[in-house]
Scaffold this motif. Structure first.
Motif, PDB file in Angstrom:
ATOM      1  N   ALA A  68       8.337  32.020  11.720  1.00  0.00           N
ATOM      2  CA  ALA A  68       7.776  31.827  10.358  1.00  0.00           C
ATOM      3  C   ALA A  68       7.391  30.358   9.938  1.00  0.00           C
ATOM      4  CB  ALA A  68       8.587  32.348   9.198  1.00  0.00           C
ATOM      5  N   THR A  69       6.666  29.978   8.935  1.00  0.00           N
ATOM      6  CA  THR A  69       6.560  28.745   8.534  1.00  0.00           C
ATOM      7  C   THR A  69       6.497  28.774   6.791  1.00  0.00           C
ATOM      8  OG1 THR A  69       4.102  28.774   8.169  1.00  0.00           O
ATOM      9  CG2 THR A  69       4.751  28.075  10.354  1.00  0.00           C
ATOM     10  N   PRO A  70       6.834  27.614   6.281  1.00  0.00           N
ATOM     11  CA  PRO A  70       6.883  27.698   4.835  1.00  0.00           C
ATOM     12  C   PRO A  70       5.748  28.369   4.047  1.00  0.00           C
ATOM     13  CG  PRO A  70       7.723  25.554   5.675  1.00  0.00           C
ATOM     14  CD  PRO A  70       6.970  26.517   6.819  1.00  0.00           C
ATOM     15  N   HIS A  71       4.542  28.237   4.649  1.00  0.00           N
ATOM     16  CA  HIS A  71       3.356  28.548   4.011  1.00  0.00           C
ATOM     17  C   HIS A  71       2.471  29.701   4.591  1.00  0.00           C
ATOM     18  CE1 HIS A  71       3.710  25.416   1.176  1.00  0.00           C
ATOM     19  NE2 HIS A  71       3.951  24.544   2.267  1.00  0.00           N
ATOM     20  N   GLY A  72       2.861  30.192   5.742  1.00  0.00           N
ATOM     21  CA  GLY A  72       2.165  31.183   6.553  1.00  0.00           C
ATOM     22  C   GLY A  72       2.089  32.458   6.079  1.00  0.00           C
ATOM     23  N   GLN A  73       3.107  33.168   5.627  1.00  0.00           N
ATOM     24  CA  GLN A  73       3.235  34.371   4.575  1.00  0.00           C
ATOM     25  C   GLN A  73       3.461  34.295   3.541  1.00  0.00           C
ATOM     26  OE1 GLN A  73       4.690  33.409   8.007  1.00  0.00           O
ATOM     27  NE2 GLN A  73       2.695  34.319   8.749  1.00  0.00           N
ATOM     28  N   ALA A  88      15.623  32.186   1.045  1.00  0.00           N
ATOM     29  CA  ALA A  88      14.259  32.637   1.262  1.00  0.00           C
ATOM     30  C   ALA A  88      13.241  32.565   0.593  1.00  0.00           C
ATOM     31  CB  ALA A  88      14.543  33.958   2.012  1.00  0.00           C
ATOM     32  N   GLY A  89      13.298  32.927  -0.655  1.00  0.00           N
ATOM     33  CA  GLY A  89      11.916  33.111  -1.666  1.00  0.00           C
ATOM     34  C   GLY A  89      11.245  31.563  -1.895  1.00  0.00           C
ATOM     35  N   TRP A  90      12.271  30.701  -1.792  1.00  0.00           N
ATOM     36  CA  TRP A  90      11.669  29.180  -2.232  1.00  0.00           C
ATOM     37  C   TRP A  90      11.165  28.879  -0.840  1.00  0.00           C
ATOM     38  CZ3 TRP A  90      15.521  31.554  -4.993  1.00  0.00           C
ATOM     39  CH2 TRP A  90      15.298  31.462  -6.331  1.00  0.00           C
ATOM     40  N   HIS A  91      11.852  29.121   0.231  1.00  0.00           N
ATOM     41  CA  HIS A  91      11.459  28.418   1.367  1.00  0.00           C
ATOM     42  C   HIS A  91      10.063  29.049   1.866  1.00  0.00           C
ATOM     43  CE1 HIS A  91      15.149  26.228   1.935  1.00  0.00           C
ATOM     44  NE2 HIS A  91      15.752  27.260   2.350  1.00  0.00           N
ATOM     45  N   LEU A 139      11.182  20.282   9.774  1.00  0.00           N
ATOM     46  CA  LEU A 139      12.492  20.383   8.700  1.00  0.00           C
ATOM     47  C   LEU A 139      12.059  19.697   7.297  1.00  0.00           C
ATOM     48  CD1 LEU A 139      15.616  21.136  10.714  1.00  0.00           C
ATOM     49  CD2 LEU A 139      14.296  22.953   9.391  1.00  0.00           C
ATOM     50  N   CYS A 140      11.785  18.431   7.771  1.00  0.00           N
ATOM     51  CA  CYS A 140      11.646  17.397   6.466  1.00  0.00           C
ATOM     52  C   CYS A 140      10.629  18.148   5.763  1.00  0.00           C
ATOM     53  CB  CYS A 140      11.165  16.225   7.017  1.00  0.00           C
ATOM     54  SG  CYS A 140      10.907  14.876   5.776  1.00  0.00           S
ATOM     55  N   ASP A 141       9.474  18.401   6.084  1.00  0.00           N
ATOM     56  CA  ASP A 141       8.349  19.319   5.322  1.00  0.00           C
ATOM     57  C   ASP A 141       8.912  20.548   4.684  1.00  0.00           C
ATOM     58  OD1 ASP A 141       6.674  17.167   6.268  1.00  0.00           O
ATOM     59  OD2 ASP A 141       5.486  18.496   7.877  1.00  0.00           O
ATOM     60  N   LEU A 142       9.778  21.229   5.183  1.00  0.00           N
ATOM     61  CA  LEU A 142      10.343  22.413   4.741  1.00  0.00           C
ATOM     62  C   LEU A 142      11.072  21.818   3.545  1.00  0.00           C
ATOM     63  CD1 LEU A 142      11.176  25.234   4.336  1.00  0.00           C
ATOM     64  CD2 LEU A 142      13.116  24.713   5.949  1.00  0.00           C
ATOM     65  N   GLY A 143      11.793  20.939   3.599  1.00  0.00           N
ATOM     66  CA  GLY A 143      12.658  20.413   2.432  1.00  0.00           C
ATOM     67  C   GLY A 143      11.627  20.115   1.135  1.00  0.00           C
TER      68      GLY A 143
END
Length: 295
Positions: free
Chosen positions: A112-117, A231-234, A280-284
């Protein structure tokens, strides 16, 4: 990636796997490190994966950790609503690599990615059902272990101050300090539930827009019921976070504690991984932006 990383080449990993586990001698072995930060991962054929801890640890301590993680993974398998790896074996150190390591089953799926789903209603429901399935597991009277996320928020004040000081030129630290000042005072939970404890995109597998697997279950243990809400915010947008909350029936305090745990995790991702792990930096950054919308 870390100052204490142990180097490991593909060739050395392949040699160790085939020498110690002859049943895999004819299987192709491919590096699958992705966004992982704690292990070198090598896929063995279609059904197994070897995981070599990255950070230097005394062999006896590493072995105990691997055994504890295997027990947690086995327990997670009994309760998880989707597939999750099962332990297969523990390998021994060699001249090329100084610590024990493990083999587990390989779960097929796209990471998964932060924005894909983020806007997917079906993925949102799957994610909520996953957390409900974990919460339904019997904690057998075990308390929170006392380490890491999932206990008292104020125990992390020192870490957060370190993150703020490291992030001065990267983020709007005055605003972030205000957010933490408010979140850290939330009351502690009255009870614990079984929790995955690290539901970031890198540990979530999808296929055809559905949640199909969960990785890194070695931390499955009792914790604050709000911890897995990270998980909701990620991974979810504003609308689907609201839907996610409704599925789980979170009250205001539990929801804000979930935001606090997501905040604590995200603050460490941006500065620590800005050079070594851009994903991971972008996820943060993504998670902090979403939290700014809600807190």
């Amino acid at each position: 990636m870390h100052d204490d990383d142990v180097p490991l080449s593909h060739h050395d990993a392949m040699s160790m796997i085939r020498r110690q586990f002859p049943e895999f001698a004819s299987e192709p072995i491919a590096a699958r490190n992705g966004a992982g930060t704690t292990n070198y991962v090598f896929q063995i054929g279609e059904h197994y994966a070897a995981r070599f801890p990255r950070r230097l640890t005394r062999p006896d301590v590493c072995l105990e950790t691997l055994r504890t993680e295997a027990e947690a993974m086995t327990e997670l398998n009994r309760h998880c609503s989707v597939r999750t790896p099962t332990p297969y074996a523990i390998g021994t150190p060699s001249d090329a690599y100084p610590m024990p390591w493990s083999i587990q089953s390989w779960i097929t799926g796209e990471v998964a990615t932060p924005h894909g789903q983020a806007s997917s209603a079906s993925f949102t429901q799957d994610l909520a059902n996953l957390i409900l399935s974990l919460r339904a597991a019997d904690s057998q009277g075990r308390p929170f272990c006392g380490q890491g996320r999932g206990g008292s928020l104020t125990d992390h004040d020192g870490w957060m101050e370190h993150c703020f000081s490291q992030s001065e030129i990267l983020l709007n630290v005055p605003r972030l300090r205000q957010m933490w000042s408010s979140l850290r005072t939330l009351p502690n939970p009255g009870s614990v539930v079984m929790s995955h404890k690290d539901l970031i995109p890198a540990n979530v597998l999808i296929a055809d827009d559905r949640l199909v697997g969960v990785l890194d279950g070695g931390g499955f243990d009792p914790a604050d019921p709000a911890l897995d809400l990270v998980a909701g915010w990620h991974m979810l947008d504003t609308r689907n976070r609201d839907t996610f909350r409704q599925y789980l029936g979170c009250d205001d305090i539990e929801w804000l504690r979930g935001a606090a745990w997501a905040f604590q995790q995200a603050m460490g991702l941006v500065w620590y991984y800005q050079r070594s792990n851009p994903d991971l930096c972008d996820l943060g950054r993504s998670t902090l932006n979403r939290l700014s919308e809600d807190v």
